[in-house]
Structures are given as structure tokens and as C-alpha cells.
Design an enzyme around this catalytic site. Structure first.
Site, PDB file in Angstrom:
ATOM      1  N   LYS A   1      14.692 -24.451  66.290  1.00 25.53           N
ATOM      2  CA  LYS A   1      15.523 -23.772  67.275  1.00 25.53           C
ATOM      3  C   LYS A   1      14.870 -23.685  68.661  1.00 25.53           C
ATOM      4  O   LYS A   1      14.894 -24.655  69.396  1.00 25.53           O
ATOM      5  CB  LYS A   1      15.959 -22.413  66.723  1.00 25.53           C
ATOM      6  CG  LYS A   1      16.914 -22.593  65.528  1.00 25.53           C
ATOM      7  CD  LYS A   1      17.773 -21.397  65.214  1.00 25.53           C
ATOM      8  CE  LYS A   1      18.917 -21.797  64.290  1.00 25.53           C
ATOM      9  NZ  LYS A   1      18.729 -21.472  62.881  1.00 25.53           N
TER      10      LYS A   1
ATOM     11  N   ASP B   1       9.492 -19.172  57.111  1.00 29.47           N
ATOM     12  CA  ASP B   1      10.528 -19.839  57.890  1.00 29.47           C
ATOM     13  C   ASP B   1      10.780 -18.996  59.135  1.00 29.47           C
ATOM     14  O   ASP B   1      11.528 -18.024  59.106  1.00 29.47           O
ATOM     15  CB  ASP B   1      11.806 -20.006  57.058  1.00 29.47           C
ATOM     16  CG  ASP B   1      12.908 -20.731  57.844  1.00 29.47           C
ATOM     17  OD1 ASP B   1      12.775 -20.840  59.085  1.00 29.47           O
ATOM     18  OD2 ASP B   1      13.896 -21.169  57.229  1.00 29.47           O
TER      19      ASP B   1
ATOM     20  N   PHE C   1      18.746 -18.045  54.326  1.00 30.63           N
ATOM     21  CA  PHE C   1      19.348 -19.186  55.011  1.00 30.63           C
ATOM     22  C   PHE C   1      18.231 -20.095  55.490  1.00 30.63           C
ATOM     23  O   PHE C   1      17.415 -19.700  56.315  1.00 30.63           O
ATOM     24  CB  PHE C   1      20.230 -18.783  56.204  1.00 30.63           C
ATOM     25  CG  PHE C   1      20.873 -19.986  56.832  1.00 30.63           C
ATOM     26  CD1 PHE C   1      22.048 -20.501  56.320  1.00 30.63           C
ATOM     27  CD2 PHE C   1      20.265 -20.658  57.885  1.00 30.63           C
ATOM     28  CE1 PHE C   1      22.629 -21.657  56.859  1.00 30.63           C
ATOM     29  CE2 PHE C   1      20.834 -21.818  58.427  1.00 30.63           C
ATOM     30  CZ  PHE C   1      22.015 -22.307  57.915  1.00 30.63           C
TER      31      PHE C   1
HETATM   32  C1  LIG Z   1      18.909 -22.276  61.694  1.00 31.08           C
HETATM   33  C2  LIG Z   1      17.945 -22.082  60.603  1.00 31.08           C
HETATM   34  C3  LIG Z   1      17.530 -23.151  59.788  1.00 31.08           C
HETATM   35  C4  LIG Z   1      18.130 -24.531  59.887  1.00 31.08           C
HETATM   36  O1  LIG Z   1      17.984 -25.104  61.137  1.00 31.08           O
HETATM   37  P1  LIG Z   1      18.902 -26.350  61.567  1.00 31.08           P
HETATM   38  O2  LIG Z   1      18.280 -26.812  62.853  1.00 31.08           O
HETATM   39  O3  LIG Z   1      20.300 -25.830  61.749  1.00 31.08           O
HETATM   40  O4  LIG Z   1      18.798 -27.344  60.477  1.00 31.08           O
HETATM   41  C5  LIG Z   1      16.565 -22.904  58.837  1.00 31.08           C
HETATM   42  N1  LIG Z   1      16.044 -21.677  58.677  1.00 31.08           N
HETATM   43  C6  LIG Z   1      16.419 -20.619  59.435  1.00 31.08           C
HETATM   44  C7  LIG Z   1      15.793 -19.291  59.212  1.00 31.08           C
HETATM   45  C8  LIG Z   1      17.396 -20.784  60.413  1.00 31.08           C
HETATM   46  O5  LIG Z   1      17.794 -19.747  61.133  1.00 31.08           O
END
Ligand SMILES: *Cc1c(COP(=O)(O)O)cnc(C)c1O
Length: 398
Positions: free
Chosen positions: A255, A226, A141
């Protein structure tokens, strides 16, 4: 009709239906607790998918935001501001990288890294124009843009949204041989979540991140971590990569970087990668704005002492102990103060468990049919963990 049902109807009537929220209407939050419009209190064990690592309205973060609100909130990158430099330098130091590129949402940080890796591949690695490939992982994700959902393995995320950008190769997560086989001469990067959050807090086998790092080194490929959900103390470390002393070439943060107040994301990398960007090749109207920078600077200052990381580690052990032996559970994966709880077949679904738990004063969220993901704010106290686990146990049991 009470106020909550009026507000629910209003949201449903005028909103797009791209979410299926639990039936609570929140009005206030403080620390690990939220209150709904009827005055009912809940422990927040989702923490906005780790965007609220420091809890709701942490006084230090609110103070930093308020001070900045009274001075300058937005300027665009057409001008320099006194807030940006301190933020970039503090975050670069936390990451141990030369430079930081600020964006807003996590998806934008991922997109930025994809652009950086491709251009790095063409200009530094000598990949022929248009051929760059990036290895990604099944169950990933990384956000919701068309490029990103194009390499998702979740049908709901993809279906009906093509055509998608090419250049991605998806391999099973945790299988180092599969990754090795997918890396070719045109591969410029491996994009990996060090722990797969949305997939259900999937922690890769011990040594895996190290092996990914080695595969990247052996093939002249960038390792992009990520850490948008896993980073910034959630796993008991500044970065989940720290669990294996692995240093990626590129960190993606988001986040919690916004302190639960504003969207703040960032790409951190050394000059060799970051300098592929020159004026006009990338940007964002809001990226690095003074309000975001002020909050982000305070987040970094809080993380610099290591106390939040230590707290997550300690509380995580407490959570793991409390979750051990719960009936109706197949498997629990705990990583810092973060857990994926797989419910046994035949019992309630994860959605049902979350709805029942909400009625008992605990908010968490299902991910897929049979997994409950919990990520309490790191301000939570051990007795509140026990209280939450007791509610979960009851919700699963009946
Ligand atoms: C939440 C998330 C994203 C995307 O972040 P948004 O601020 O919702 O665009 C990307 N990578 C990971 C691992 C995430 O948990």
C-alpha cells in the site's frame, strides 16, 4: 446524461462487477482532496485503504517518479539496475532487517511470506515435507489470491473459489490461549495483522502482540506481521507492532510503500529466513522495478525522519476527540489516524452513511454492514478533520 453518468455506464458495461463503488467519478486529486468530473471537491478519508498515506500526488513522490520515468522504468530482475540496491538497503534499515524481497501487490507479499515460512520450516525447523502449518486469525484480510482467501473467514471472499490450499489454522483474534492451543510441532509461522484493518480497525487488547511474540519464541515459530495497511506511519508509528515494542521476524509491507503512485510491496526479514530463496525459487517480472524502487526509496526517506509518524499520532488524537460523543454511534476505535466507527442498530447502515457523506463532500468506505472505516491521508489539517467529522455526524444523524 452528464459525463459522470456516461462514464459510470461505460465502467459498468465493460467492467467486471467485483466492486460496488460509491457514485462519484473522480478526475483529479491533490493532497487530502479529490475532484470529480463535475468539479465537485471531496475530502478523501479512505486514502485508497492507506495506500495514499502521503496524500494524492505528493510533490516529493511525483518528482521521484518523474525523474525515474525519464531514465529507466523496467528491466526485469534478469539484470541489475541502479535503482534497486538503494531501495532495498533503505527499506531494510527502516525495518531493522537484514534483507528485503520486493514484490508488487500486498497479496504477493503475503504469498511470498507463506512460501518463505514453509521452506524455513522444512529446511531449518525440520518439519516433515508437506506438513507445515500456519496460524492465522478469524476476521483476517490478507488479499485475494486463492491460497489467501482459502483461510479467510469471510464467506463472500471464499464461496465458489475452492478448492483451497491446506495448512492454515484460524483462531480468534485477541485470544492468546486460543493461539497457544493452535500452535503445534508442525506450526512454522503465525501470520497476524497487528491491527485488523478490513475487519473494522480492530485493535487487539494491550499486551497481546507481545504475548504473540512470546508464543512464537517459545515454540520456534516465525511471527509474520502483515503491516500492509497498518504500517508506514498510519498508526502513529513506523509499524503498528512498534506500539508494543514488538519486533516480528517478518514484516509485510505494501500500500503506502508505493507512495500512491505505483504498486510496491515487500517482505523484510533476516538472512535466516530470506536465504531460503535461491535463484529460480521465487520471483516477479515487475517486483523491484526501477520506477517502483525510485518511489519506494523516496517513501522510506520521508518516513526515516519520524515526522509522518508524529503527525499521525497528533492528528489521531485530534480525530479521536472530534469523534467522541457522536450520536448514533456504538463504538469508535481509533489507532493513530485510523478509525473504525460502529454505527448503532436501528440507524442508517454504513453504506447509507458513506453515500450521504459523499453527497456532502466526504469520501469514506463501509466495511461490513455497520462499520465505517476512516483513514485520512496524513497530510490532512486539523480543521479538515473537524470538517469531515461534522459531515459524518450529519450523515449518521439524518
Ligand atoms: C490490502 C491488504 C492486503 C492486500 O494487498 P493488495 O495490494 O490489495 O493485494 C493484504 N493485507 C492487508 C492487511 C491489507 O490491508
Amino acid at each position: 446524461m452528464n459525463r459522470a453518468s456516461d462514464l459510470t455506464a461505460l465502467e459498468h458495461r465493460y467492467g467486471a462487477h467485483n466492486y460496488h463503488p460509491l457514485p462519484v467519478v473522480l478526475a483529479e486529486g491533490e493532497g487530502a482532496w479529490v475532484t470529480d468530473t463535475e468539479g465537485n471537491r471531496y475530502l478523501d478519508w479512505l486514502a485508497a485503504y492507506s495506500a495514499l498515506n502521503f496524500g494524492h500526488r505528493h510533490p516529493r513522490l511525483v518528482a521521484a517518479a518523474k525523474a525515474q520515468l525519464d531514465r529507466l522504468t523496467l528491466a526485469s530482475r534478469a539484470f541489475r539496475t541502479d535503482a534497486l540496491g538503494p531501495f532495498l538497503s533503505a527499506l531494510a534499515e527502516l525495518c531493522g532487517k537484514d534483507a528485503v524481497l520486493p514484490m508488487n501487490t500486498g497479496a504477493e507479499a503475503v504469498e511470498t511470506a507463506i512460501k518463505a515460512a514453509r521452506k524455513w520450516g522444512y529446511t531449518r525447523k525440520g518439519v516433515a515435507a508437506g506438513n507445515a502449518r500456519i496460524a492465522v486469525f478469524d476476521g483476517n484480510f490478507h488479499g485475494r489470491t486463492t491460497t489467501i482467501v482459502g483461510f479467510s473467514s469471510d464467506p463472500d471472499s471464499r464461496e465458489g473459489f475452492g478448492p483451497f490450499a491446506g495448512g492454515f489454522d484460524s483462531v480468534p483474534y485477541g485470544d492468546i490461549d486460543a493461539l497457544g492451543a493452535a500452535i503445534g510441532p508442525d506450526t512454522v509461522a503465525v501470520l497476524i495483522e497487528p491491527v485488523q484493518g478490513e475487519a473494522g480497525v480492530i485493535v487487539p487488547p494491550a499486551g497481546y502482540l507481545r504475548a504473540v511474540r512470546e508464543a512464537c519464541d517459545a515454540n520456534g515459530v516465525l511471527m509474520i506481521a502483515d503491516e500492509i495497511q497498518s504500517g508506514l506511519a498510519r498508526t502513529g508509528h513506523t509499524f503498528a507492532c512498534d506500539r508494543e515494542q514488538v519486533v516480528p521476524d517478518v514484516y509485510l509491507l505494501g500500500k503506502a510503500l508505493g507512495g500512491g503512485i505505483v504498486p510496491v510491496s515487500a517482505v523484510a526479514a533476516d538472512r535466516e529466513v530470506m536465504d531460503v530463496f535461491t535463484p529460480g525459487t521465487h520471483g516477479s517480472t515487475f517486483g523491484g522495478n526501477p520506477l517502483a524502487a525510485a518511489v519506494g526509496t523516496e517513501v522510506v526517506a520521508m518516513l526515516a525522519t519520524g515526522e509522518w509518524q508524529a503527525r499521525a499520532l497528533e492528528l489521531g488524537e485530534h480525530l479521536e476527540g472530534a469523534l467522541t460523543g457522536i450520536e448514533g454511534v456504538d463504538e469508535v476505535r481509533v489507532c493513530g489516524l485510523w478509525a473504525g466507527i460502529d454505527l448503532a442498530a436501528g440507524g442508517p447502515t454504513a453504506r447509507e452513511v458513506c453515500e450521504r457523506a459523499a453527497r456532502m463532500g466526504l469520501l469514506c468506505k463501509e466495511t461490513h454492514d455497520r462499520t465505517v472505516r476512516v483513514a485520512p491521508p496524513l497530510v490532512i489539517e486539523p480543521d479538515e478533520i473537524d470538517r469531515g467529522v461534522a459531515i459524518l455526524e450529519q450523515a449518521i444523524g439524518g
